[in-house]
Design an enzyme around this catalytic site. Structure first.
Site, mmCIF file in Angstrom:
data_model
loop_
_atom_site.group_PDB
_atom_site.id
_atom_site.type_symbol
_atom_site.label_atom_id
_atom_site.label_comp_id
_atom_site.label_asym_id
_atom_site.label_seq_id
_atom_site.Cartn_x
_atom_site.Cartn_y
_atom_site.Cartn_z
ATOM 1 N N LYS A 22 46.935 36.928 37.520
ATOM 2 C CA LYS A 22 46.103 38.047 38.008
ATOM 3 C C LYS A 22 46.922 39.338 38.110
ATOM 4 C CE LYS A 22 45.527 38.404 42.659
ATOM 5 N NZ LYS A 22 45.957 39.696 43.229
ATOM 6 N N ASN A 23 48.115 39.239 38.712
ATOM 7 C CA ASN A 23 48.878 40.453 39.003
ATOM 8 C C ASN A 23 49.542 41.062 37.763
ATOM 9 O OD1 ASN A 23 48.022 40.285 41.589
ATOM 10 N ND2 ASN A 23 49.958 39.547 42.447
ATOM 11 N N CYS A 116 45.160 46.422 54.935
ATOM 12 C CA CYS A 116 44.413 45.183 54.709
ATOM 13 C C CYS A 116 44.960 44.129 55.650
ATOM 14 C CB CYS A 116 44.482 44.740 53.257
ATOM 15 S SG CYS A 116 46.056 44.063 52.775
ATOM 16 N N ARG A 121 50.235 48.794 54.121
ATOM 17 C CA ARG A 121 50.290 48.960 52.678
ATOM 18 C C ARG A 121 50.033 50.391 52.180
ATOM 19 N NH1 ARG A 121 47.711 43.851 49.744
ATOM 20 N NH2 ARG A 121 49.283 44.417 48.222
ATOM 21 N N ASP A 304 54.223 35.834 48.451
ATOM 22 C CA ASP A 304 52.947 35.202 48.084
ATOM 23 C C ASP A 304 52.996 33.670 48.199
ATOM 24 O OD1 ASP A 304 51.811 37.671 47.643
ATOM 25 O OD2 ASP A 304 52.178 37.664 45.493
ATOM 26 N N ARG A 396 39.098 35.756 44.566
ATOM 27 C CA ARG A 396 39.757 36.955 44.041
ATOM 28 C C ARG A 396 40.966 36.579 43.204
ATOM 29 N NH1 ARG A 396 42.010 40.503 48.113
ATOM 30 N NH2 ARG A 396 42.754 41.321 46.160
HETATM 31 N N1 EPU Z 1 55.082 49.890 50.474
HETATM 32 C C1 EPU Z 1 55.182 51.120 51.086
HETATM 33 N N2 EPU Z 1 54.900 52.237 50.352
HETATM 34 C C2 EPU Z 1 54.531 52.179 49.037
HETATM 35 C C3 EPU Z 1 54.433 50.910 48.411
HETATM 36 C C4 EPU Z 1 54.726 49.784 49.158
HETATM 37 O O1 EPU Z 1 55.524 51.209 52.271
HETATM 38 O O2 EPU Z 1 54.295 53.222 48.440
HETATM 39 C C5 EPU Z 1 55.407 48.662 51.242
HETATM 40 C C6 EPU Z 1 54.198 47.737 51.369
HETATM 41 O O3 EPU Z 1 53.373 48.109 52.447
HETATM 42 C C7 EPU Z 1 54.865 46.392 51.543
HETATM 43 C C8 EPU Z 1 56.114 46.498 50.645
HETATM 44 O O4 EPU Z 1 56.346 47.899 50.499
HETATM 45 O O5 EPU Z 1 55.260 46.235 52.884
HETATM 46 C C9 EPU Z 1 55.998 45.876 49.270
HETATM 47 O O6 EPU Z 1 54.819 46.319 48.664
HETATM 48 P P1 EPU Z 1 54.576 46.360 47.079
HETATM 49 O O7 EPU Z 1 54.202 47.745 46.716
HETATM 50 O O8 EPU Z 1 55.683 45.691 46.350
HETATM 51 O O9 EPU Z 1 53.274 45.424 46.983
HETATM 52 P P2 EPU Z 1 52.053 45.663 46.017
HETATM 53 O O10 EPU Z 1 52.560 46.219 44.747
HETATM 54 O O11 EPU Z 1 50.961 46.366 46.733
HETATM 55 C C10 EPU Z 1 52.179 43.352 44.797
HETATM 56 C C11 EPU Z 1 51.233 42.208 44.577
HETATM 57 C C12 EPU Z 1 51.059 41.447 45.897
HETATM 58 C C13 EPU Z 1 52.433 40.939 46.333
HETATM 59 C C14 EPU Z 1 53.401 42.119 46.473
HETATM 60 C C15 EPU Z 1 54.815 41.704 46.824
HETATM 61 C C16 EPU Z 1 49.810 43.038 42.817
HETATM 62 C C17 EPU Z 1 48.471 43.509 42.391
HETATM 63 N N3 EPU Z 1 49.961 42.730 44.111
HETATM 64 O O12 EPU Z 1 51.566 44.180 45.786
HETATM 65 O O13 EPU Z 1 50.216 40.346 45.629
HETATM 66 O O14 EPU Z 1 52.332 40.258 47.548
HETATM 67 O O15 EPU Z 1 53.443 42.861 45.235
HETATM 68 O O16 EPU Z 1 55.335 40.888 45.856
HETATM 69 O O17 EPU Z 1 50.708 42.916 41.994
HETATM 70 C C18 EPU Z 1 48.549 38.753 46.106
HETATM 71 O O18 EPU Z 1 48.479 38.524 44.884
HETATM 72 O O19 EPU Z 1 47.979 38.027 46.973
HETATM 73 C C19 EPU Z 1 49.305 39.900 46.569
HETATM 74 C C20 EPU Z 1 49.157 40.428 47.786
#
Ligand code: EPU
Length: 419
Positions: A22-23, A116, A121, A304, A396
């Site tokens: 998915k990701n 969320c 996030r 995850d 999802r």
């Molecule tokens: N963060 C910030 N500012 C930003 C971006 C991130 O503070 O601008 C913080 C987030 O709040 C979090 C941490 O940094 O505490 C890491 O967040 P990241 O941006 O890496 O997460 P994401 O890109 O939103 C993806 C996956 C998630 C997975 C995380 C961590 C996708 C679509 N989602 O999320 O997947 O947990 O990386 O590996 O790729 C899931 O599939 O259930 C899921 C939540």
């Protein structure tokens, strides 16, 4: 509304085929916004989030044809560049359209996703990087409004790792003027998968999969064909299920290297795991040993997997410490596991899990995607009935999950909830 009903107590046994990630699929579908001509993406899982991304792209005027296990996308004409709140609030990953829209059209309006169940996030790191590439960013009325005549290559140093932030900037940089270097980039396997798809479209990206990615901007990108990598989180969920039920399962169509950190922990737990070509064979242990984990960006132990590993530790022999370092609130499953008899205490970002011989079935509530998977695993070892409510979270991100578990011998079914 639907619920999942599990009559636990059976070992998982047999073979399971892992679906596409998915990701990886979500940003790769968004990357089609950068191109002209048809894109054909295969190994696309049949999931709610994938249909949401298709709907989002159609809203921009993009042609999207969903097929069984594949999707065709053509973005020759993009009529609107607004990602509305109603879609973004159902899927945070919608934010990955921001980089491609900005790079292709010079403007985009994307709803801020908001918090969320697992944390606040924010997307400040994405926005700061776009500003460093010359974009003008305003936040108004809950929307990010981004504009730029032409993005400029820049040296982007992320303060902390962000997966979708790395993907968003990498996509935007493909059509920027000059070279962009991303430092402290995410190394999750979904990042090099996206880079491979972009390079097939004509982008010039090197270093994806390491912490420094270099992108030389080009004038245009064209449609391509790409097969999405297998879903490492789905694979890991089945590994933990097999371990927990002391079962015997072969996982097919997966990349063992993507779950190395988990496999090493499951071996400490006592499982026997043998790696074959694109598959893993796991035999659960007689005694489940307690093991500590701490979540980190890839190649560390994935956040995850944290909820599912906690379910495993509830029935371990001894006490384990589970520390969550990525999200500030990813412990909503603790209360639900405790309703099933688990003994878990929270101390800030660490859960102290005292193993008990048996969980007992109970009605429980899914709070997010991976927490839902954790409750299924817990239900599989509780000898009586577990009912999991709010299963839309599962749909999802896990393709045909109850069918896959049933195929492995579990007694799992879905039913309508009557109020
Ligand atoms: N963060 C910030 N500012 C930003 C971006 C991130 O503070 O601008 C913080 C987030 O709040 C979090 C941490 O940094 O505490 C890491 O967040 P990241 O941006 O890496 O997460 P994401 O890109 O939103 C993806 C996956 C998630 C997975 C995380 C961590 C996708 C679509 N989602 O999320 O997947 O947990 O990386 O590996 O790729 C899931 O599939 O259930 C899921 C939540």
């Amino acid at each position: 509304m639907e619920k999942i009903i599990i009559q636990g107590g059976r070992k998982l046994e047999g073979t399971v085929s892992i679906s596409g990630a998915k990701n990886s699929a979500l940003p790769i579908m968004a990357s089609a916004l950068l191109t002209r001509g048809w894109n054909y993406f295969s190994n696309i899982p049949d999931l709610k989030d994938i249909h949401t991304m298709a709907q989002l792209l159609r809203g921009f005027g993009v042609e999207v044809i969903e097929k069984k296990g594949a999707v065709k996308i053509r973005a020759d004409k993009i009529r609107h560049a607004e990602a509305p709140y109603d879609l973004v609030r159902t899927m945070r990953a919608s934010v990955v359209v921001l980089g491609p829209l900005l790079a292709r059209l010079g403007h985009a309006r994307v709803s801020l996703p908001g918090g969320c169940a697992i944390g606040a996030r924010p997307i400040d790191r994405h926005l700061k990087a776009f500003q460093e590439m010359g974009a003008d960013i305003k936040v108004e009325g809950g929307y990010v409004e981004a504009s730029s005549k032409k993005l400029k290559g820049a040296r982007i140093v992320f303060d902390d790792i962000t997966v979708t932030g790395t993907e968003n900037v990498m996509m935007a940089a493909t059509l920027a003027d000059g070279t962009t270097i991303i430092e402290n980039a995410a190394r999750e396997p979904e990042v090099p998968d996206l880079a491979e798809a972009l390079n097939k479209m004509g982008a010039r990206i090197t270093g994806a999969g390491t912490d420094t990615i270099t992108i030389e901007g080009v004038d245009e990108l064209n449609g391509t064909e790409h097969q999405i990598i297998p879903d490492r989180i789905e694979a890991g969920t089945f590994l933990m299920g097999a371990c927990m039920t002391r079962g015997n399962v072969i996982l097919q169509n997966m990349i063992p290297e993507h779950v190395s950190a988990l496999v090493s922990k499951l071996r400490e737990v006592g499982a026997l795991i043998v790696e074959e070509n694109h598959s893993l064979h796991i035999s659960g242990p007689k005694e489940i040993k307690s093991v500590d984990i701490s979540t980190h960006p890839y190649p560390g132990f994935a956040t995850d997997f944290q909820a599912q590993f906690m379910a495993l530790m509830t029935v371990a022999n001894g006490t384990s410490m589970i520390s969550e370092n990525i999200f500030e609130n990813r412990f909503m499953h603790v209360g639900e596991l405790n309703r099933m008899g688990a003994d878990i205490k929270l101390d800030r970002n660490t859960a102290v899990v005292k193993g008990i011989p048996h969980l007992s079935g109970a009605p429980v509530m899914a709070t997010d995607l991976r927490a839902s998977a954790c409750l299924i695993l817990a239900g599989l070892v509780a000898p009586d009935i577990t009912e999991i409510h709010r299963v839309y979270h599962l749909d999802r991100g896990y393709e045909r999950i109850e069918k896959k578990f049933r195929h492995l011998g579990a007694r799992v079914k879905r039913a309508k909830v009557k109020y």
